[in-house]
Write a protein that holds these residues in place. Structure first.
Motif, PDB file in Angstrom:
ATOM      1  N   TRP A   1       3.141  -6.412   9.357  1.00 61.25           N
ATOM      2  CA  TRP A   1       3.598  -5.512   8.105  1.00 61.25           C
ATOM      3  C   TRP A   1       4.992  -4.614   8.434  1.00 61.25           C
ATOM      4  CZ3 TRP A   1       3.995  -0.445   9.985  1.00 61.25           C
ATOM      5  CH2 TRP A   1       3.344  -0.320  11.107  1.00 61.25           C
TER       6      TRP A   1
ATOM      7  N   ASN B   1      -4.407  -1.898  -2.745  1.00 63.56           N
ATOM      8  CA  ASN B   1      -3.086  -2.878  -2.797  1.00 63.56           C
ATOM      9  C   ASN B   1      -2.495  -2.705  -4.134  1.00 63.56           C
ATOM     10  OD1 ASN B   1      -1.542  -4.976  -2.897  1.00 63.56           O
ATOM     11  ND2 ASN B   1      -2.942  -6.607  -2.741  1.00 63.56           N
TER      12      ASN B   1
ATOM     13  N   TYR C   1       0.953  -1.021  -0.019  1.00 64.77           N
ATOM     14  CA  TYR C   1       0.233   0.088   0.030  1.00 64.77           C
ATOM     15  C   TYR C   1       0.890   0.993  -0.066  1.00 64.77           C
ATOM     16  CZ  TYR C   1      -3.282  -3.571   1.554  1.00 64.77           C
ATOM     17  OH  TYR C   1      -4.174  -4.696   1.591  1.00 64.77           O
ATOM     18  N   MET C   2       0.251   2.247  -0.672  1.00 63.04           N
ATOM     19  CA  MET C   2       1.240   3.685  -0.420  1.00 63.04           C
ATOM     20  C   MET C   2       0.292   4.820  -0.102  1.00 63.04           C
ATOM     21  SD  MET C   2       2.872   3.071  -4.463  1.00 63.04           S
ATOM     22  CE  MET C   2       2.759   4.721  -4.754  1.00 63.04           C
ATOM     23  N   SER C   3       0.877   5.777   0.488  1.00 63.76           N
ATOM     24  CA  SER C   3       0.070   6.908   0.801  1.00 63.76           C
ATOM     25  C   SER C   3       1.138   8.124   0.854  1.00 63.76           C
ATOM     26  CB  SER C   3      -0.333   6.834   2.389  1.00 63.76           C
ATOM     27  OG  SER C   3      -0.818   7.627   2.941  1.00 63.76           O
TER      28      SER C   3
ATOM     29  N   ALA D   1       6.637  -0.928   7.152  1.00 61.44           N
ATOM     30  CA  ALA D   1       6.641   0.325   6.436  1.00 61.44           C
ATOM     31  C   ALA D   1       7.830   1.189   6.166  1.00 61.44           C
ATOM     32  CB  ALA D   1       5.723   1.178   7.336  1.00 61.44           C
TER      33      ALA D   1
ATOM     34  N   ASP E   1       4.967   7.038   1.211  1.00 65.35           N
ATOM     35  CA  ASP E   1       5.276   6.021   2.287  1.00 65.35           C
ATOM     36  C   ASP E   1       4.653   4.646   1.708  1.00 65.35           C
ATOM     37  OD1 ASP E   1       5.982   7.979   4.304  1.00 65.35           O
ATOM     38  OD2 ASP E   1       4.046   8.034   5.119  1.00 65.35           O
ATOM     39  N   VAL E   2       5.308   3.636   2.190  1.00 69.83           N
ATOM     40  CA  VAL E   2       5.032   2.508   1.510  1.00 69.83           C
ATOM     41  C   VAL E   2       4.979   1.520   2.548  1.00 69.83           C
ATOM     42  CG1 VAL E   2       5.705   0.665  -0.287  1.00 69.83           C
ATOM     43  CG2 VAL E   2       6.192   3.124  -0.636  1.00 69.83           C
ATOM     44  N   MET E   3       3.998   0.441   2.707  1.00 70.06           N
ATOM     45  CA  MET E   3       3.513  -0.531   3.467  1.00 70.06           C
ATOM     46  C   MET E   3       3.449  -1.709   2.824  1.00 70.06           C
ATOM     47  SD  MET E   3       0.906  -0.895   6.565  1.00 70.06           S
ATOM     48  CE  MET E   3      -0.581  -1.283   5.517  1.00 70.06           C
TER      49      MET E   3
ATOM     50  N   THR F   1      -4.237   7.802   5.346  1.00 72.12           N
ATOM     51  CA  THR F   1      -4.930   6.437   4.886  1.00 72.12           C
ATOM     52  C   THR F   1      -4.039   6.041   3.749  1.00 72.12           C
ATOM     53  OG1 THR F   1      -6.208   7.851   3.253  1.00 72.12           O
ATOM     54  CG2 THR F   1      -7.404   7.284   5.429  1.00 72.12           C
ATOM     55  N   TRP F   2      -4.223   4.610   3.615  1.00 77.96           N
ATOM     56  CA  TRP F   2      -3.344   3.974   2.585  1.00 77.96           C
ATOM     57  C   TRP F   2      -4.173   3.971   1.446  1.00 77.96           C
ATOM     58  CZ3 TRP F   2       1.623   3.484   3.641  1.00 77.96           C
ATOM     59  CH2 TRP F   2       2.190   3.452   4.812  1.00 77.96           C
TER      60      TRP F   2
END
Length: 83
Positions: free
Chosen positions: A66, A25, A13-15, A68, A56-58, A21-22
């Motif tokens: 997870w 997928n 997920y990216m934000s 991040a 930010d990448v999770m 919020t993310w």
């Protein structure tokens, strides 16, 4: 994407860093441990103030845990290594 986590990666997920919020997928299929997969993201999915290169990448794994990475410049990074 490089998965060095010891488990199967099931989602990414990216934000933008200024959001709480993310996004959706971004993985097309799970990535097994010690495997690599091409990763493409579409700037059009992050329009307006979200359009840019820094995110930010999770990564989420099969066990629900997870990892991040904060403030990654996706326009400059050639690989994301998740441990």
């Amino acid at each position: 994407m490089i998965n060095n986590s010891g488990k199967t990666m099931t989602a990414v997920y990216m934000s933008p860093p200024d959001k709480d919020t993310w996004g959706e997928n971004e993985l097309e299929a799970p990535i097994a441990d010690r495997e690599k997969a091409d990763f493409e993201w579409d700037r059009a999915d992050y329009e307006g103030s979200d359009a840019g290169c820094v995110f930010d990448v999770m990564a989420e794994y099969e066990d629900g845990k997870w990892t991040a990475l904060g403030a990654v410049d996706l326009c400059k990074e050639t690989a994301l290594n998740f441990k």
